[in-house]
Design a protein around this motif. Sequence first.
Motif, PDB file in Angstrom:
ATOM      1  N   ALA A   8       1.188  -1.424  -0.108  1.00 41.95           N
ATOM      2  CA  ALA A   8       0.236   0.135   0.316  1.00 41.95           C
ATOM      3  C   ALA A   8       0.158   1.653   0.078  1.00 41.95           C
ATOM      4  CB  ALA A   8      -0.414  -0.235   0.999  1.00 41.95           C
ATOM      5  N   SER A   9       0.640   1.993  -0.952  1.00 42.45           N
ATOM      6  CA  SER A   9       1.540   3.482  -1.158  1.00 42.45           C
ATOM      7  C   SER A   9       1.904   4.124  -0.053  1.00 42.45           C
ATOM      8  CB  SER A   9       1.226   4.069  -2.179  1.00 42.45           C
ATOM      9  OG  SER A   9       1.791   5.267  -2.047  1.00 42.45           O
ATOM     10  N   ALA A  10       3.164   4.218   0.552  1.00 39.69           N
ATOM     11  CA  ALA A  10       3.291   5.057   1.273  1.00 39.69           C
ATOM     12  C   ALA A  10       3.476   6.269   1.163  1.00 39.69           C
ATOM     13  CB  ALA A  10       4.865   4.902   1.892  1.00 39.69           C
ATOM     14  N   ILE A  11       3.460   6.731   0.184  1.00 39.35           N
ATOM     15  CA  ILE A  11       3.163   8.094  -0.320  1.00 39.35           C
ATOM     16  C   ILE A  11       1.584   8.317  -0.519  1.00 39.35           C
ATOM     17  CG2 ILE A  11       3.655   9.363  -2.480  1.00 39.35           C
ATOM     18  CD1 ILE A  11       6.195   7.991  -3.197  1.00 39.35           C
ATOM     19  N   GLY A  12       1.371   6.947  -1.097  1.00 38.77           N
ATOM     20  CA  GLY A  12      -0.479   7.700  -1.443  1.00 38.77           C
ATOM     21  C   GLY A  12      -1.224   7.839   0.016  1.00 38.77           C
ATOM     22  N   THR A  13      -0.529   7.109   0.937  1.00 33.26           N
ATOM     23  CA  THR A  13      -1.361   7.144   2.709  1.00 33.26           C
ATOM     24  C   THR A  13      -0.883   8.646   2.874  1.00 33.26           C
ATOM     25  OG1 THR A  13      -1.460   4.962   2.435  1.00 33.26           O
ATOM     26  CG2 THR A  13      -1.396   6.364   4.786  1.00 33.26           C
ATOM     27  N   ILE A 108       8.799  17.389   7.325  1.00 32.23           N
ATOM     28  CA  ILE A 108       7.912  16.072   8.256  1.00 32.23           C
ATOM     29  C   ILE A 108       9.168  14.890   8.437  1.00 32.23           C
ATOM     30  CG2 ILE A 108       6.307  14.096   7.724  1.00 32.23           C
ATOM     31  CD1 ILE A 108       4.226  16.642   6.620  1.00 32.23           C
ATOM     32  N   GLU A 109       9.445  13.935   9.167  1.00 29.27           N
ATOM     33  CA  GLU A 109       9.996  13.397   8.550  1.00 29.27           C
ATOM     34  C   GLU A 109       9.388  11.876   8.648  1.00 29.27           C
ATOM     35  OE1 GLU A 109      13.618  10.455  11.442  1.00 29.27           O
ATOM     36  OE2 GLU A 109      12.634  12.288  11.750  1.00 29.27           O
ATOM     37  N   GLN A 110       9.875  11.042   7.380  1.00 37.83           N
ATOM     38  CA  GLN A 110       9.267   9.679   7.187  1.00 37.83           C
ATOM     39  C   GLN A 110       9.738   8.584   7.063  1.00 37.83           C
ATOM     40  OE1 GLN A 110       5.455  10.127   4.168  1.00 37.83           O
ATOM     41  NE2 GLN A 110       6.925   7.922   2.963  1.00 37.83           N
ATOM     42  N   ARG A 111       8.994   7.298   8.075  1.00 37.38           N
ATOM     43  CA  ARG A 111       9.754   6.057   7.101  1.00 37.38           C
ATOM     44  C   ARG A 111       8.970   5.212   7.108  1.00 37.38           C
ATOM     45  NH1 ARG A 111      13.137   6.325  13.139  1.00 37.38           N
ATOM     46  NH2 ARG A 111      14.057   7.785  13.196  1.00 37.38           N
ATOM     47  N   VAL A 112       9.288   4.309   6.524  1.00 37.51           N
ATOM     48  CA  VAL A 112       8.538   2.834   5.889  1.00 37.51           C
ATOM     49  C   VAL A 112       9.093   2.108   6.635  1.00 37.51           C
ATOM     50  CG1 VAL A 112       7.830   1.403   4.115  1.00 37.51           C
ATOM     51  CG2 VAL A 112       7.277   4.299   3.977  1.00 37.51           C
ATOM     52  N   VAL A 113       8.579   0.500   7.464  1.00 34.32           N
ATOM     53  CA  VAL A 113       9.752  -0.836   7.458  1.00 34.32           C
ATOM     54  C   VAL A 113       8.499  -1.493   7.803  1.00 34.32           C
ATOM     55  CG1 VAL A 113      10.873  -1.107   9.567  1.00 34.32           C
ATOM     56  CG2 VAL A 113      10.849   1.488   8.872  1.00 34.32           C
ATOM     57  N   ASP A 114       8.408  -2.830   7.292  1.00 36.63           N
ATOM     58  CA  ASP A 114       7.884  -3.680   7.176  1.00 36.63           C
ATOM     59  C   ASP A 114       6.090  -3.334   6.400  1.00 36.63           C
ATOM     60  OD1 ASP A 114       9.859  -5.090   7.227  1.00 36.63           O
ATOM     61  OD2 ASP A 114       9.513  -5.244   9.902  1.00 36.63           O
ATOM     62  N   GLN A 115       6.472  -2.405   5.790  1.00 38.05           N
ATOM     63  CA  GLN A 115       5.531  -1.785   5.129  1.00 38.05           C
ATOM     64  C   GLN A 115       4.490  -1.005   6.251  1.00 38.05           C
ATOM     65  OE1 GLN A 115       3.088  -5.190   3.140  1.00 38.05           O
ATOM     66  NE2 GLN A 115       5.037  -6.024   2.622  1.00 38.05           N
ATOM     67  N   VAL A 116       4.742  -0.429   7.184  1.00 33.13           N
ATOM     68  CA  VAL A 116       4.046   0.307   8.034  1.00 33.13           C
ATOM     69  C   VAL A 116       4.911   1.600   8.328  1.00 33.13           C
ATOM     70  CG1 VAL A 116       3.867   1.122  10.280  1.00 33.13           C
ATOM     71  CG2 VAL A 116       3.932  -1.476   9.682  1.00 33.13           C
ATOM     72  N   LEU A 117       3.739   2.613   7.801  1.00 28.78           N
ATOM     73  CA  LEU A 117       4.125   3.948   7.332  1.00 28.78           C
ATOM     74  C   LEU A 117       4.534   4.537   8.711  1.00 28.78           C
ATOM     75  CD1 LEU A 117       4.364   6.204   5.714  1.00 28.78           C
ATOM     76  CD2 LEU A 117       2.450   7.002   6.341  1.00 28.78           C
ATOM     77  N   GLY A 129       0.187  12.809  22.713  1.00 30.47           N
ATOM     78  CA  GLY A 129       1.464  13.461  23.507  1.00 30.47           C
ATOM     79  C   GLY A 129       2.724  12.969  22.158  1.00 30.47           C
ATOM     80  N   LYS A 130       2.937  12.124  21.658  1.00 29.37           N
ATOM     81  CA  LYS A 130       4.010  11.014  21.757  1.00 29.37           C
ATOM     82  C   LYS A 130       3.947  11.705  19.644  1.00 29.37           C
ATOM     83  CE  LYS A 130       2.096   7.020  23.414  1.00 29.37           C
ATOM     84  NZ  LYS A 130       1.872   5.009  23.511  1.00 29.37           N
ATOM     85  N   PRO A 131       5.484  11.906  19.279  1.00 29.09           N
ATOM     86  CA  PRO A 131       6.152  12.345  18.879  1.00 29.09           C
ATOM     87  C   PRO A 131       5.818  12.156  17.401  1.00 29.09           C
ATOM     88  CG  PRO A 131       8.094  11.508  19.634  1.00 29.09           C
ATOM     89  CD  PRO A 131       6.741  11.432  20.677  1.00 29.09           C
ATOM     90  N   TRP A 132       6.144  10.262  17.264  1.00 32.98           N
ATOM     91  CA  TRP A 132       5.315   9.545  16.335  1.00 32.98           C
ATOM     92  C   TRP A 132       3.696   9.239  15.669  1.00 32.98           C
ATOM     93  CZ3 TRP A 132       8.700   8.924  12.103  1.00 32.98           C
ATOM     94  CH2 TRP A 132      10.317   9.073  12.247  1.00 32.98           C
ATOM     95  N   MET A 133       3.221   8.697  14.884  1.00 34.84           N
ATOM     96  CA  MET A 133       2.212   8.438  13.932  1.00 34.84           C
ATOM     97  C   MET A 133       2.332   7.518  13.382  1.00 34.84           C
ATOM     98  SD  MET A 133       0.030  11.457  12.201  1.00 34.84           S
ATOM     99  CE  MET A 133       0.218  12.074  11.382  1.00 34.84           C
ATOM    100  N   LYS A 134       1.697   6.244  13.339  1.00 35.07           N
ATOM    101  CA  LYS A 134       1.805   5.606  11.755  1.00 35.07           C
ATOM    102  C   LYS A 134       0.730   4.614  11.587  1.00 35.07           C
ATOM    103  CE  LYS A 134       1.897   0.521  15.316  1.00 35.07           C
ATOM    104  NZ  LYS A 134       2.738  -0.348  15.138  1.00 35.07           N
ATOM    105  N   VAL A 135       1.063   4.202  10.052  1.00 34.39           N
ATOM    106  CA  VAL A 135      -0.072   3.244   9.455  1.00 34.39           C
ATOM    107  C   VAL A 135      -0.231   1.968   9.352  1.00 34.39           C
ATOM    108  CG1 VAL A 135      -2.241   3.860   7.669  1.00 34.39           C
ATOM    109  CG2 VAL A 135      -1.613   4.828   9.074  1.00 34.39           C
ATOM    110  N   ASP A 136      -1.038   1.587   9.164  1.00 34.05           N
ATOM    111  CA  ASP A 136      -0.394  -0.363   8.723  1.00 34.05           C
ATOM    112  C   ASP A 136      -0.823  -0.003   7.390  1.00 34.05           C
ATOM    113  OD1 ASP A 136      -0.491  -3.138   8.151  1.00 34.05           O
ATOM    114  OD2 ASP A 136      -1.022  -3.886  10.142  1.00 34.05           O
ATOM    115  N   LEU A 137       0.022   0.018   6.905  1.00 28.42           N
ATOM    116  CA  LEU A 137      -0.057   0.111   5.082  1.00 28.42           C
ATOM    117  C   LEU A 137      -1.000  -1.359   3.924  1.00 28.42           C
ATOM    118  CD1 LEU A 137       3.009   2.246   3.268  1.00 28.42           C
ATOM    119  CD2 LEU A 137       0.817   3.365   4.357  1.00 28.42           C
ATOM    120  N   GLU A 138      -0.497  -2.197   4.911  1.00 27.37           N
ATOM    121  CA  GLU A 138      -1.396  -3.281   4.236  1.00 27.37           C
ATOM    122  C   GLU A 138      -2.367  -3.721   4.409  1.00 27.37           C
ATOM    123  OE1 GLU A 138       0.455  -8.138   3.807  1.00 27.37           O
ATOM    124  OE2 GLU A 138       0.924  -7.598   5.700  1.00 27.37           O
ATOM    125  N   LYS A 139      -2.796  -3.311   5.888  1.00 26.32           N
ATOM    126  CA  LYS A 139      -4.115  -3.178   6.549  1.00 26.32           C
ATOM    127  C   LYS A 139      -4.582  -2.233   5.953  1.00 26.32           C
ATOM    128  CE  LYS A 139      -6.616  -3.469  10.898  1.00 26.32           C
ATOM    129  NZ  LYS A 139      -7.110  -3.256  12.308  1.00 26.32           N
TER     130      LYS A 139
END
Length: 286
Positions: A8-13, A108-117, A129-139
Amino acid sequence: MRSRGMKASAIGTAVIMGSVVLSGCGGDSESKDDRPAAEASTGGGDQEQSTTAVRSAYDKTAEAETAKMTVKVKAAADGRSITSGGKGAIDLADGDSTMTVTAEGQTIEQRVVDQVLYQKAPAQKKPGGKPWMKVDLEKVAEEQGADPAQIGDPAQSAAYAKAITDDDVTRAGTEKIGGVDTQRYKVSVDVTRLPGGSQLREQIGPTLPMQIWLDDEGRIRRQQIDMTVKAPASAQSGASSSPQQVKVSTLMEFSAFGTEVEAEAPPSDQVTDMTEQVLRNGQKKS
């Protein structure tokens, strides 16, 4: 095929979340040779060679394993446009990447690791209050099905190879990309041959115009895609202020093949999972 990548596209998400990557440059480079198709391809053998070069480009690029990458996107609708861009490095074998993205004046600092953005924006209101947020691209991909945003995914684009025939490719001259000699090809991809093609056809039409620049080793140095994305019928019929169609121009460039890529997930106690919220927002739009 080695490049299984970002399903699932890191860019698209990231674009859906209002923060990220790609932004169209729209072929402003001057080509040395921009002859019509009938002149550019002088015979069946030449046409077949062009098709073979384009179809094999994704495998040859993936064989380089890693590369530096820049991505630019311009999205326009209702007389307004948004431009965003990013640069970083990508593991072409598994889709992991690190990137710095600039969109609407925000970095924005961005990483994709094991299909998680993962994304970290210094100025954003941090959930929990946490500095990072994540999205499970595969899901997200599994829940939403075919998504035009995935067309911008460099790892997903390997699917184009299976969708290209001799009638789809035109050789269109030579250019230098980052000081490297390249051959430019114009390609018209049959959308129905892509994953989720039937749904994509309803959103972007029967064909996808694409340009691709290959170096002497047959690797992709630049890829440009221009498309008009139509809102689903359900969205168009509702009383919504959302645009009925969006024109999107996407450009990716690859360089420094073999560069080191260090993509690591942030510590779990610094991350808020936003996957369900992204899915809910997607459902509201449709």
